[in-house]
Motif scaffolding. Structure first.
Motif, PDB file in Angstrom:
ATOM      1  N   ALA A  12      -3.820  10.989 -13.540  1.00 17.32           N
ATOM      2  CA  ALA A  12      -2.793  10.127 -12.953  1.00 17.32           C
ATOM      3  C   ALA A  12      -3.029   9.872 -11.472  1.00 17.32           C
ATOM      4  N   LEU A  13      -3.601  10.843 -10.773  1.00 17.47           N
ATOM      5  CA  LEU A  13      -3.798  10.704  -9.334  1.00 17.47           C
ATOM      6  C   LEU A  13      -4.836   9.650  -8.974  1.00 17.47           C
ATOM      7  N   VAL A  14      -5.744   9.344  -9.905  1.00 21.80           N
ATOM      8  CA  VAL A  14      -6.794   8.369  -9.599  1.00 21.80           C
ATOM      9  C   VAL A  14      -6.556   7.028 -10.294  1.00 21.80           C
ATOM     10  N   LEU A  15      -5.379   6.850 -10.886  1.00 19.72           N
ATOM     11  CA  LEU A  15      -5.060   5.617 -11.599  1.00 19.72           C
ATOM     12  C   LEU A  15      -3.828   4.961 -10.988  1.00 19.72           C
ATOM     13  N   PRO A  16      -3.647   3.658 -11.237  1.00 17.27           N
ATOM     14  CA  PRO A  16      -2.389   3.031 -10.833  1.00 17.27           C
ATOM     15  C   PRO A  16      -1.255   3.556 -11.708  1.00 17.27           C
ATOM     16  N   PRO A  17      -0.038   3.621 -11.147  1.00 19.85           N
ATOM     17  CA  PRO A  17       0.350   3.151  -9.816  1.00 19.85           C
ATOM     18  C   PRO A  17       0.195   4.194  -8.704  1.00 19.85           C
ATOM     19  N   ILE A  18      -0.163   5.444  -9.058  1.00 18.53           N
ATOM     20  CA  ILE A  18      -0.145   6.508  -8.043  1.00 18.53           C
ATOM     21  C   ILE A  18      -1.195   6.277  -6.976  1.00 18.53           C
ATOM     22  N   LEU A  19      -2.430   5.920  -7.355  1.00 16.33           N
ATOM     23  CA  LEU A  19      -3.476   5.741  -6.342  1.00 16.33           C
ATOM     24  C   LEU A  19      -3.119   4.668  -5.322  1.00 16.33           C
ATOM     25  N   PRO A  20      -2.711   3.462  -5.721  1.00 12.11           N
ATOM     26  CA  PRO A  20      -2.308   2.479  -4.710  1.00 12.11           C
ATOM     27  C   PRO A  20      -1.131   2.947  -3.850  1.00 12.11           C
ATOM     28  N   LEU A  21      -0.189   3.654  -4.463  1.00  9.97           N
ATOM     29  CA  LEU A  21       0.956   4.145  -3.691  1.00  9.97           C
ATOM     30  C   LEU A  21       0.526   5.212  -2.685  1.00  9.97           C
ATOM     31  N   LEU A  22      -0.452   6.029  -3.055  1.00 11.13           N
ATOM     32  CA  LEU A  22      -0.974   7.015  -2.103  1.00 11.13           C
ATOM     33  C   LEU A  22      -1.665   6.327  -0.930  1.00 11.13           C
ATOM     34  N   LEU A  23      -2.362   5.227  -1.213  1.00 13.99           N
ATOM     35  CA  LEU A  23      -2.987   4.461  -0.129  1.00 13.99           C
ATOM     36  C   LEU A  23      -1.939   3.892   0.809  1.00 13.99           C
ATOM     37  N   VAL A  24      -0.855   3.390   0.251  1.00 12.57           N
ATOM     38  CA  VAL A  24       0.240   2.871   1.084  1.00 12.57           C
ATOM     39  C   VAL A  24       0.826   3.987   1.946  1.00 12.57           C
ATOM     40  N   LEU A  25       1.081   5.135   1.347  1.00 12.95           N
ATOM     41  CA  LEU A  25       1.657   6.261   2.086  1.00 12.95           C
ATOM     42  C   LEU A  25       0.729   6.714   3.199  1.00 12.95           C
ATOM     43  N   LEU A  26      -0.566   6.837   2.885  1.00  7.50           N
ATOM     44  CA  LEU A  26      -1.521   7.248   3.912  1.00  7.50           C
ATOM     45  C   LEU A  26      -1.575   6.225   5.039  1.00  7.50           C
ATOM     46  N   GLY A  27      -1.541   4.940   4.679  1.00  6.63           N
ATOM     47  CA  GLY A  27      -1.553   3.899   5.705  1.00  6.63           C
ATOM     48  C   GLY A  27      -0.340   3.967   6.612  1.00  6.63           C
ATOM     49  N   LEU A  28       0.831   4.207   6.044  1.00  6.30           N
ATOM     50  CA  LEU A  28       2.047   4.307   6.851  1.00  6.30           C
ATOM     51  C   LEU A  28       2.005   5.528   7.764  1.00  6.30           C
ATOM     52  N   LEU A  29       1.431   6.618   7.275  1.00 10.15           N
ATOM     53  CA  LEU A  29       1.298   7.806   8.113  1.00 10.15           C
ATOM     54  C   LEU A  29       0.358   7.543   9.288  1.00 10.15           C
ATOM     55  N   LEU A  30      -0.732   6.852   9.028  1.00 16.50           N
ATOM     56  CA  LEU A  30      -1.659   6.512  10.106  1.00 16.50           C
ATOM     57  C   LEU A  30      -1.016   5.550  11.102  1.00 16.50           C
ATOM     58  N   ALA A  31      -0.253   4.584  10.572  1.00 16.05           N
ATOM     59  CA  ALA A  31       0.395   3.598  11.445  1.00 16.05           C
ATOM     60  C   ALA A  31       1.446   4.235  12.333  1.00 16.05           C
ATOM     61  N   ALA A  32       2.038   5.339  11.848  1.00 22.80           N
ATOM     62  CA  ALA A  32       3.051   6.021  12.662  1.00 22.80           C
ATOM     63  C   ALA A  32       2.415   6.810  13.799  1.00 22.80           C
ATOM     64  N   GLY A  33       1.116   7.029  13.720  1.00 23.35           N
ATOM     65  CA  GLY A  33       0.400   7.756  14.775  1.00 23.35           C
ATOM     66  C   GLY A  33      -0.319   6.808  15.703  1.00 23.35           C
ATOM     67  N   ARG A  34      -1.556   7.140  16.007  1.00 29.06           N
ATOM     68  CA  ARG A  34      -2.302   6.347  16.988  1.00 29.06           C
ATOM     69  C   ARG A  34      -3.202   5.294  16.345  1.00 29.06           C
ATOM     70  N   ARG A  35      -3.184   5.188  15.053  1.00 28.93           N
ATOM     71  CA  ARG A  35      -4.059   4.248  14.366  1.00 28.93           C
ATOM     72  C   ARG A  35      -3.227   3.195  13.655  1.00 28.93           C
TER      73      ARG A  35
END
Length: 255
Positions: A12-35
């Motif tokens: 499940a971790l490498v398939l949709p919908p979890i993988l795309p949602l993990l990418l979104v979460l990681l992106g938001l975490l990076l955006a909240a920092g210096r990147r």
């Protein structure tokens, strides 16, 4: 915990919908920092990926491009087989309107086609499916118990062989080989969804069967072209199944 029980989680971790949602979460975490720029770009990519994979037209195209093609079977083609084997696809464990567990939609479609073939060909019917790894420890009824009751009550077909022990496709093949060997059955028609058929044929041939594929549930457009390109639960589910089978087929070939 047996490794088999971890497989549904890892998959499940490498398939949709979890993988795309993990990418979104990681992106938001990076955006909240210096990147911020990179984070927003990653979150946008994850969102776009989820949107695309939720389109039924994309899912159908993936099935055609990534999985080996399979053709429908007709009763006349079953003249050389000795039995029809239907593979389980899950159950509805609590169906209050019936007061008992029922086959889920994929299993019901496979059972209906298996019964249809059995009536028209005169070949005996078998069903393979216990409690899958994802339902381990739940106390759910084995799929074979539910399927046997449904075949008898709804279509008046009594299955000759029931495997209620297997937990995945590989075990389906090995348990069926053990059961059918007592009757010297080695030539079978195999019923499962079209997207599941390539891996199923591989596993059953490895178990020693000669297999005639008898697929059902072919990926195909469901609505008008414009709507087929809009995100939908059905589109996401089909994309997930196709990608899961691509992964499972690669692992099976290595194994």
């Amino acid at each position: 915990m047996p490794f088999g029980e971890l497989r549904p989680l890892l998959t499940a971790l490498v398939l949709p919908p979890i993988l795309p949602l993990l990418l979104v979460l990681l992106g938001l975490l990076l955006a909240a920092g210096r990147r911020r720029a990179r984070g927003l770009a990653l979150a946008l990519a994850g969102t776009a990926l989820l949107w695309i994979l939720s389109c039924h037209a994309v899912a159908t195209a993936l099935a055609g491009a990534l999985l080996p093609p399979v053709r429908a079977a007709q009763p006349a083609q079953l003249a050389g087989v000795q039995a029809i084997v239907v593979l389980g696809g899950g159950i509805v464990p609590d169906a209050p309107e019936y007061g008992a567990a029922q086959p889920n939609a994929p299993t019901l479609a496979r059972l209906r086609y298996g019964a249809w073939l059995a009536r028209r060909s005169g070949k005996p019917l078998a069903f393979a499916g216990g409690v899958g790894w994802g339902a381990a420890g739940t106390g759910f009824a084995p799929e074979a118990e539910v399927a046997g009751r449904t075949l008898r009550d709804d279509w008046g077909v009594a299955p000759r062989w029931l495997d209620g022990r297997s937990r995945d496709t590989g075990e389906n093949a090995r348990e069926m080989r053990r059961l059918l060997a007592a009757d010297q059955v080695s030539r079978i028609a195999l019923v499962t969804d079209a997207w599941h058929m390539p891996r199923s044929v591989l596993e059953f041939e490895r178990a020693g069967f000669t297999v005639l594929p008898a697929p059902t549930g072919f990926p195909a457009p469901q609505v008008r072209p414009l709507l087929d390109w809009l995100p939908s639960p059905d589109g996401l589910a089909l994309s997930r199944q196709v990608l899961r089978e691509v992964l499972g087929l690669a692992v099976a070939r290595l194994g």
